[in-house]
Design an enzyme around this catalytic site. Structure first.
Site, PDB file in Angstrom:
ATOM      1  N   ARG A 137       0.796  -1.213  -0.175  1.00 19.09           N
ATOM      2  CA  ARG A 137      -0.060   0.173  -0.076  1.00 19.09           C
ATOM      3  C   ARG A 137       0.747   1.022   0.149  1.00 19.09           C
ATOM      4  O   ARG A 137       1.718   1.288   0.868  1.00 19.09           O
ATOM      5  CB  ARG A 137      -0.813  -0.056   1.008  1.00 19.09           C
ATOM      6  N   GLU A 153       4.792   7.000   2.316  1.00 21.49           N
ATOM      7  CA  GLU A 153       5.660   5.673   2.331  1.00 21.49           C
ATOM      8  C   GLU A 153       5.111   4.685   1.583  1.00 21.49           C
ATOM      9  O   GLU A 153       3.855   4.712   1.138  1.00 21.49           O
ATOM     10  CB  GLU A 153       5.661   5.446   3.992  1.00 21.49           C
ATOM     11  N   ASN A 155       4.106   0.599   1.906  1.00 22.09           N
ATOM     12  CA  ASN A 155       4.166  -0.495   3.195  1.00 22.09           C
ATOM     13  C   ASN A 155       4.282  -1.741   2.178  1.00 22.09           C
ATOM     14  O   ASN A 155       3.350  -2.032   1.447  1.00 22.09           O
ATOM     15  CB  ASN A 155       2.901  -0.405   3.830  1.00 22.09           C
ATOM     16  N   SER A 160      -2.719  -2.752   6.077  1.00 21.93           N
ATOM     17  CA  SER A 160      -3.791  -2.980   6.573  1.00 21.93           C
ATOM     18  C   SER A 160      -5.128  -2.348   5.845  1.00 21.93           C
ATOM     19  O   SER A 160      -4.978  -1.483   5.229  1.00 21.93           O
ATOM     20  CB  SER A 160      -3.858  -2.720   8.118  1.00 21.93           C
ATOM     21  N   LYS A 318      12.032   2.507   5.452  1.00 19.70           N
ATOM     22  CA  LYS A 318      12.102   4.018   5.008  1.00 19.70           C
ATOM     23  C   LYS A 318      13.497   4.511   4.716  1.00 19.70           C
ATOM     24  O   LYS A 318      13.472   5.121   3.660  1.00 19.70           O
ATOM     25  CB  LYS A 318      11.663   4.664   6.278  1.00 19.70           C
ATOM     26  N   LYS A 372      12.025  10.166  10.634  1.00 17.41           N
ATOM     27  CA  LYS A 372      11.306   8.975  10.695  1.00 17.41           C
ATOM     28  C   LYS A 372      12.549   7.543  10.980  1.00 17.41           C
ATOM     29  O   LYS A 372      13.551   7.707  10.425  1.00 17.41           O
ATOM     30  CB  LYS A 372      10.983   8.572   9.373  1.00 17.41           C
ATOM     31  N   GLU A 376       7.126   0.823  11.769  1.00 14.30           N
ATOM     32  CA  GLU A 376       5.564   0.592  10.948  1.00 14.30           C
ATOM     33  C   GLU A 376       4.805   0.702  12.183  1.00 14.30           C
ATOM     34  O   GLU A 376       5.061   0.277  13.161  1.00 14.30           O
ATOM     35  CB  GLU A 376       5.506  -0.635  10.331  1.00 14.30           C
ATOM     36  N   GLY A 377       3.573   1.212  11.832  1.00 12.47           N
ATOM     37  CA  GLY A 377       2.536   1.041  12.739  1.00 12.47           C
ATOM     38  C   GLY A 377       1.983   2.296  12.995  1.00 12.47           C
ATOM     39  O   GLY A 377       1.041   2.376  14.024  1.00 12.47           O
ATOM     40  N   ARG A 459      -7.715   7.860   5.002  1.00 14.69           N
ATOM     41  CA  ARG A 459      -7.774   7.925   6.266  1.00 14.69           C
ATOM     42  C   ARG A 459      -7.526   9.544   6.721  1.00 14.69           C
ATOM     43  O   ARG A 459      -6.984  10.353   6.021  1.00 14.69           O
ATOM     44  CB  ARG A 459      -6.517   7.342   7.070  1.00 14.69           C
TER      45      ARG A 459
HETATM   46  P1  ADP Z   1       4.151   4.212   9.441  1.00 11.71           P
HETATM   47  O1  ADP Z   1       4.893   3.095   8.980  1.00 11.71           O
HETATM   48  O2  ADP Z   1       4.542   4.240  11.039  1.00 11.71           O
HETATM   49  O3  ADP Z   1       2.867   4.587   9.283  1.00 11.71           O
HETATM   50  P2  ADP Z   1       4.501   6.844   8.232  1.00 11.71           P
HETATM   51  O4  ADP Z   1       5.673   7.241   7.107  1.00 11.71           O
HETATM   52  O5  ADP Z   1       3.308   6.484   7.430  1.00 11.71           O
HETATM   53  O6  ADP Z   1       4.847   5.563   9.151  1.00 11.71           O
HETATM   54  O7  ADP Z   1       4.005   7.765   9.242  1.00 11.71           O
HETATM   55  C1  ADP Z   1       2.917   7.925  10.081  1.00 11.71           C
HETATM   56  C2  ADP Z   1       2.111   9.126   9.743  1.00 11.71           C
HETATM   57  O8  ADP Z   1       2.826  10.311  10.159  1.00 11.71           O
HETATM   58  C3  ADP Z   1       1.440   9.179   8.655  1.00 11.71           C
HETATM   59  O9  ADP Z   1       0.359   8.426   8.247  1.00 11.71           O
HETATM   60  C4  ADP Z   1       1.260  10.666   8.328  1.00 11.71           C
HETATM   61  O10 ADP Z   1      -0.063  11.114   9.070  1.00 11.71           O
HETATM   62  C5  ADP Z   1       2.398  11.336   9.269  1.00 11.71           C
HETATM   63  N1  ADP Z   1       3.728  11.652   8.227  1.00 11.71           N
HETATM   64  C6  ADP Z   1       4.464  10.823   7.717  1.00 11.71           C
HETATM   65  N2  ADP Z   1       5.557  11.530   6.978  1.00 11.71           N
HETATM   66  C7  ADP Z   1       4.885  12.591   6.934  1.00 11.71           C
HETATM   67  C8  ADP Z   1       5.267  13.725   6.076  1.00 11.71           C
HETATM   68  N3  ADP Z   1       6.382  13.777   5.173  1.00 11.71           N
HETATM   69  N4  ADP Z   1       4.544  14.758   6.185  1.00 11.71           N
HETATM   70  C9  ADP Z   1       3.543  14.855   6.700  1.00 11.71           C
HETATM   71  N5  ADP Z   1       2.987  13.775   7.539  1.00 11.71           N
HETATM   72  C10 ADP Z   1       3.656  12.794   7.741  1.00 11.71           C
HETATM   73 MG    MG Z   2       4.192   1.930   7.293  1.00  9.12          MG
HETATM   74 MG    MG Z   3       1.998   4.823   7.242  1.00  7.32          MG
END
Ligand code: ADP
Ligand code: MG
Ligand code: MG
Length: 483
Positions: A137, A153, A155, A160, A318, A372, A376-377, A459
């Site tokens: 995803r 990102e 996944n 999920s 990442k 970051k 994950e999660g 979401r």
């Molecule tokens: P995870 O693998 O834990 O889901 P993400 O990279 O999706 O990690 O980061 C979690 C959340 O943080 C995302 O769903 C988003 O809401 C926020 N986020 C992550 N990266 C960014 C970004 N570059 N700009 C704005 N919000 C971000």
């Molecule tokens: Mg993720």
């Molecule tokens: Mg995410």
């Protein structure tokens, strides 16, 4: 900040009050619909809700109405899915690239290091995965200033909500079919979401490639899983539509009950496992002891199809996302120039923290970046002043910790008022949204059996919240209203 409608003051105009009346009615209908159609999660309040199905159910948090999203960006995101699928596959085959890109992270991040150890072992024995299944995803936000689609990102493990996201789309269509006229909204603008069917189809077709009619698909799950209904939707579809049987096992159970035959066949409870589908194993919490690592290794050594394999898992970290965004790296994996250009167009700014200029920039304008880790999660990123502090500290100490993280440009999606429902309570607040496009990829040696986008997840979360996970409690499930 949240404004609970139940407690809000009397609206000052009759128009407002009519609107609030409709909202109340819609929420009531939505709650009934969710309960009747399985848009459900386990309720935190009930201790057994994560282990015993049918006990302590509550509706999944949802947005009352779908979120506007431009059709052109929607199409762009869908078109990217097969290209990312192919990219993950190519990257997964380059063991050296994975090991080298993650070598510095490995020194400071035990979890990544353990995954890399399994990967090294597979390289040593020259393990080949002929049948490769990716259920990915790719998540995006729409940058409000440039109006560009930016990838947050990708996944590659445990993507999920294929089950529940379809239901939210159906819920929204149902509400608009009945109340759309009052709201000036047309249910036809909500695209059909077939994620659960497409994921089930991909799993079933992989199972078929394995070619053992008696073998099962094993879902690797957490012992307690409040998001179990999302997973059960997939198993049910597999059984009903394809006659494929599934079993659910934790990593600890796999360690205790699983074994390999000499030819690599994975056996559990006297059944052959055709395919191991991970809905756990993506976080260090899933490996509380050596048993769980044993189980992961056992699965990897087996001839069962893994979704994902260890190399697909690593390709979705990442750090790899950041490495792929560097100049001339995509060119190592893909030939088609148009595809490369399409991918690059959706990349946000991504940096490693080796460079002190990069750190200085982030410290100067912490609001413009996200820090970051390889996790994950949801709930793991570091923002704003916290980020500034930690970066300054690590820089001062010359800490290797920096290698465990990447720095990313922060994306600011457009903020719009939303009505979110969690635990039967209405919250009205300004919100932002993140669009996930599911992708399914299946190949057997040289034959690509499937490579397509396969549904979506929207979401929505209050704009003042940094993180975005639904299960983590930050966001609500939503759908798309194409404009
Ligand atoms: P995870 O693998 O834990 O889901 P993400 O990279 O999706 O990690 O980061 C979690 C959340 O943080 C995302 O769903 C988003 O809401 C926020 N986020 C992550 N990266 C960014 C970004 N570059 N700009 C704005 N919000 C971000
Ligand atoms: Mg993720
Ligand atoms: Mg995410």
């Amino acid at each position: 900040m949240d404004d609970e409608i139940h407690n809000s003051e009397t609206p000052n105009s009759s128009c407002d009050s009519i609107l609030q009346e409709i909202v109340q009615k819609l929420v009531y209908e939505a709650l009934v619909w969710s309960s009747l159609h399985g848009l459900l999660v386990g309720d935190k309040q009930d201790q057994r809700s994560g282990e015993v199905p049918g006990v302590g159910l509550v509706h999944a948090p949802f947005a009352l109405l779908p979120k506007s999203f431009p059709r052109s960006h929607w199409q762009q995101a869908c078109e990217l899915a097969p290209i990312f699928n192919e990219l993950v596959d190519r990257v997964s085959l380059d063991g050296k690239f994975l090991q080298e890109s993650l070598s510095r992270t490995k020194k400071v991040d035990t979890f990544t290091s353990r995954l890399l150890d399994i990967h090294s072992k597979m390289l040593e024995i020259n393990k080949k995965e002929d049948i490769r299944l990716g259920l990915h995803r790719s998540d995006y936000m729409l940058d409000s200033q440039t109006k560009d689609l930016r990838q947050i990102e990708l996944n590659t493990i445990s993507s999920s909500f294929p089950g529940l996201s379809c239901l939210v789309g159906k819920l929204h269509k149902y509400l608009l079919n009945h109340y759309g006229n009052h709201l000036g909204l047309d249910s036809a603008q909500v695209p059909e979401n077939t994620a659960v069917f497409q994921y089930a189809e991909a799993l079933a077709r992989a199972w078929k490639e394995f070619n053992n009619g008696r073998a099962v698909i094993m879902f690797v799950v957490q012992k307690e899983e409040r998001n179990m209904y999302d997973q059960h939707w997939l198993s049910l579809t597999l059984k009903e539509k394809y006659g494929v049987m599934t079993i659910r096992k934790t990593l600890a159970e796999i360690n205790a009950d699983g074994r390999l035959l000499e030819d690599g066949t994975l056996i559990i409870d006297d059944q052959v496992v055709a395919l191991v589908y991970f809905r756990a194993g993506y976080t260090p919490n899933d490996y509380p002891s050596e048993s769980e690592w044993h189980a992961r290794l056992l699965v990897e050594q087996s001839s069962a199809i893994k979704c994902p394999s260890i190399s697909y898992h690593l390709a979705g970290t990442k750090k790899i996302q950041q490495e792929l965004a560097r100049d001339n790296v995509l060119e190592r994996f893909l030939e088609n120039k148009d595809d490369i250009a399409k991918l690059r167009k959706c990349f946000a700014g991504l940096w490693n923290l080796d460079n002190s200029n990069v750190i200085d920039n982030a410290v100067e304008r912490p609001d413009l970046f996200v820090l970051k880790p390889q996790r994950e999660g949801g709930g793991n990123n570091i923002y704003g002043e916290d980020m500034k502090e930690v970066l300054l500290k690590w820089k001062r100490e010359g800490s290797d910790e920096l290698s465990a993280y990447i720095l990313m440009q922060r994306i600011f999606p457009a903020v719009s008022p939303s009505i979110m429902v969690r635990n039967g309570v209405i919250h009205q607040d300004n919100a932002i949204s993140e669009l996930g496009i599911y992708g399914a990829y299946l190949r057997n040696k040289d034959k690509v059996v499937l490579n397509d986008h396969s549904g979506y997840l929207m979401r929505t979360k209050v704009s003042s919240s940094n993180e975005g996970g639904v299960a983590a409690g930050f966001a609500v499930l939503d759908s798309v209203y194409l404009t």
